[in-house]
Motif scaffolding. Structure first.
Motif, short mmCIF file in Angstrom:
data_model
loop_
_atom_site.label_atom_id
_atom_site.label_comp_id
_atom_site.label_asym_id
_atom_site.label_seq_id
_atom_site.Cartn_x
_atom_site.Cartn_y
_atom_site.Cartn_z
N THR A 285 8.72 2.53 6.85
CA THR A 285 8.31 2.46 8.24
C THR A 285 7.04 3.28 8.44
O THR A 285 6.55 3.94 7.52
CB THR A 285 9.41 3.03 9.14
N LYS A 286 6.54 3.25 9.65
CA LYS A 286 5.39 4.09 9.98
C LYS A 286 5.72 5.56 9.75
O LYS A 286 4.90 6.33 9.22
CB LYS A 286 4.98 3.86 11.44
N VAL B 191 14.36 9.08 6.38
CA VAL B 191 12.97 8.69 6.64
C VAL B 191 12.53 7.64 5.63
O VAL B 191 11.89 6.66 5.98
CB VAL B 191 12.04 9.91 6.61
N PHE B 192 12.87 7.85 4.38
CA PHE B 192 12.67 6.81 3.36
C PHE B 192 13.79 6.91 2.34
O PHE B 192 14.06 7.98 1.80
CB PHE B 192 11.32 6.92 2.67
N GLU B 193 14.41 5.78 2.07
CA GLU B 193 15.65 5.75 1.28
C GLU B 193 15.61 4.59 0.29
O GLU B 193 15.33 3.46 0.67
CB GLU B 193 16.83 5.60 2.25
N ILE B 194 15.87 4.88 -0.97
CA ILE B 194 15.93 3.84 -1.99
C ILE B 194 17.32 3.22 -1.99
O ILE B 194 18.32 3.92 -2.07
CB ILE B 194 15.61 4.39 -3.39
N LYS C 72 0.83 -1.21 0.00
CA LYS C 72 0.00 0.00 0.00
C LYS C 72 0.86 1.25 0.00
O LYS C 72 0.56 2.23 -0.70
CB LYS C 72 -0.94 -0.01 1.21
N PHE C 73 1.93 1.24 0.80
CA PHE C 73 2.84 2.39 0.79
C PHE C 73 3.41 2.60 -0.60
O PHE C 73 3.44 3.73 -1.11
CB PHE C 73 3.97 2.18 1.79
N LEU C 74 3.88 1.53 -1.22
CA LEU C 74 4.53 1.66 -2.53
C LEU C 74 3.54 2.08 -3.61
O LEU C 74 3.88 2.87 -4.51
CB LEU C 74 5.22 0.35 -2.89
N ARG C 75 2.31 1.60 -3.53
CA ARG C 75 1.30 2.04 -4.49
C ARG C 75 1.03 3.53 -4.31
O ARG C 75 0.96 4.28 -5.29
CB ARG C 75 0.01 1.24 -4.34
N ALA C 76 0.93 3.96 -3.06
CA ALA C 76 0.72 5.38 -2.79
C ALA C 76 1.92 6.21 -3.25
O ALA C 76 1.77 7.32 -3.76
CB ALA C 76 0.49 5.60 -1.30
N GLN D 298 10.26 0.93 13.52
CA GLN D 298 11.58 0.51 13.07
C GLN D 298 11.54 -1.00 12.83
O GLN D 298 10.67 -1.70 13.37
CB GLN D 298 12.65 0.82 14.13
N TYR D 299 12.50 -1.48 12.03
CA TYR D 299 12.62 -2.92 11.81
C TYR D 299 13.75 -3.48 12.67
O TYR D 299 14.76 -2.81 12.88
CB TYR D 299 12.89 -3.22 10.33
#
Length: 510
Positions: free
Chosen positions: A210-211, A267-270, A143-147, A199-200
């Motif tokens: 992550t959240k 926060v988000f990293e490829i 869902k995150f990736l689709r968004a 966190q993981y």
């Protein structure tokens, strides 16, 4: 004789083809699992999700062309490429809507990623899991990736079909509105944030959202719609709430190099890698590198198809640090003529050898350890970092009339670079919402230049909504003299998509 043999062969093939039953021709590929055979196990679910992540490496998206769409089209960059049509797509001169590198490739890879997300979301719920929480997290990531992909579709094309189930070749999805796209982004991210961990536990999960990543991207989507109250609520988690302990600012240069990746500011990293120096594609050994540095490096080092605007150098030098020096962020943001004089740095190990008024993006370059670039850079792209979150939080507070509270979050970002507190440096701002917003535009450019956020910023601020506003942008970037209000704020949909889908309408003005 040869011609007669060819005629006979053709007739034989034609007779066989027309006499065969459809069932004989419609055979499953023995080397490929059918849809019915796949989506049975937890391992299948994880493989399906991995296929979504693999889309980050495709050239239409974050492997290459996304930076042309976001960085070079904004007032931060431009293209002086000898490939005229490529440069035209950063100058708002959209002639061929089917130009592959400028439009179709990115659109295709966007919907290819969305299709893979939809496969996961449609099939994984039917797979039995020993641990139900693992299933929940796989679905939340999808869902995150689709968004994520719909967010950038909204930023680029705006009015795109909203597809939430796996498509078939005969489907003709109806045209969507920008409001419908944003609604889907909000829904997916709200549901994802509820299920994703803060966190993981395992290092092998680095790069998964992550959240906090879901909340930050949700805030970005809400801010584009000027839903300031809801955006602040989303950001509260990262700034004042339970997720606050997970994030902080780090050494500025650490955000753009291959070492110290996935640090506390991310926060988000490829996740990129130079492990496979091979062709792009979907194969198991295809490239997982990013080719942005190859295309943005100065001439004789890379392809130099993308450059930075020189007004940025002047912006960095307008204000001194508290100890009288040059803003240190400039050193790690841009290559420019006085880089060696100002900081002692040579460009890829050599003295400046380009025109005196030229500058180039330095972020994500590898000049700190090599003298050239290639297609296989391993430097991760920090799509969202905490400094961006703090500046977004300040923006939401200002728009809500809480300007006095907003200062502290800008100051936190400025302090890292030894810049004086905002009220000290610019006392005339006071609690004036408009003056604070105008200053924040500069603060975001200094902190986030070349990080693919400026195009969305310009749209959100309304700087592209009127001719007067566009003229101000054009004073920094002459390409905006080609900008047509109400039209080029969005890309044209690929014409091939419009022609093949009777339910799809071309964007206004095209």
């Amino acid at each position: 004789m040869k011609r007669n043999i060819l005629k006979i062969t053709f007739l034989v093939v034609l007779c066989v083809a027309t006499s065969c039953k459809k069932s004989l021709l419609d055979q499953n590929n023995p080397n490929t699992l059918s849809l019915e055979a796949f989506w049975k196990t937890e391992n299948d679910a994880q493989k399906g999700l991995t296929a979504v992540y693999h889309m980050f490496y495709q050239p239409g998206g974050w492997g290459r062309w996304m930076y042309f769409r976001l960085d070079l089209t904004s007032d931060e960059g431009f293209s002086n490429s000898p490939w005229i049509e490529l440069g035209d797509w950063t100058r708002f001169q959209y002639i061929n809507y089917n130009f592959w590198e400028g439009n179709v490739n990115t659109y295709r890879d966007t919907y290819k990623a969305i299709f893979r997300c939809n496969q996961v979301l449609a099939n994984v719920p039917n797979i039995p899991f020993q641990d139900a929480s693992k299933k929940e997290q796989i679905l939340a990531q999808a869902k995150f990736l689709r968004a994520f992909y719909y967010y950038y579709a909204a930023i680029l094309w705006e009015n795109v079909p909203v597809i939430t189930t796996p498509q078939t070749p005969t489907d003709l999805p109806p045209a969507g509105t920008l409001a419908q796209v944003w609604a889907q982004v909000e829904k997916d991210l709200t549901e994802a944030a509820a299920a994703l961990p803060g966190q993981y536990a395992s290092a092998t999960d680095l790069g998964r959202p992550t959240k906090g990543a879901a909340q930050a991207l949700l805030a970005k989507a809400l801010m584009q719609q000027h839903k300031w109250t809801e955006a602040k609520t989303a950001l509260d988690y990262l700034v004042t709430g339970a997720g606050k302990a997970n994030y902080d600012l780090v050494d500025y240069k650490a955000n753009f190099r291959a070492d110290n990746e996935n640090n506390k500011e991310s926060v988000f990293e490829i996740q990129f890698s130079d492990a496979n120096k091979t062709a792009e594609g979907d194969g198991p050994n295809s490239s997982m590198g990013i080719s942005r540095p190859q295309f943005f490096a100065p001439r004789s080092i890379g392809w130099s198809d993308g450059q930075a605007r020189f007004w940025l150098v002047s912006a960095f030098k307008t204000e001194k640090t508290i100890d009288g020096g040059i803003d240190p962020r400039l050193r790690y943001t841009l290559f420019y003529p006085d880089l060696e004089k100002d900081f002692g740095d040579k460009t890829y190990g050599r003295s400046w050898q380009w025109n005196a008024d030229e500058c180039w993006f330095k972020k994500y370059s590898r000049d700190y350890y090599r003298t050239n670039e290639d297609y296989f850079s391993q430097v991760n792209n920090r799509v969202i970092r905490y400094a961006d979150v703090l500046l977004m939080y300040a923006e939401t507070l200002n728009e809500l009339g809480q300007t006095a509270d907003a200062y502290q979050y800008v100051n936190r970002v400025r302090a890292r670079s030894k810049m004086a507190e905002l009220a000290t440096a610019y006392p005339a701002i006071g609690t004036d919402k408009t003056l604070f917003r105008e200053r924040l535009k500069v603060e975001r450019a200094l902190e986030l230049c070349g990080e693919s956020v400026r195009w969305a910023d310009l749209k959100r601020w309304g700087d592209l909504d009127s001719q007067g506003a566009v003229d101000k942008v054009a004073a920094r970037d002459p390409d905006f003299k080609n900008f047509v209000v109400g039209k080029t704020i969005r890309l044209p949909l690929p014409q091939v998509e419009v022609q093949n889908n009777t339910n799809l309408k071309q964007n206004p003005g095209y």
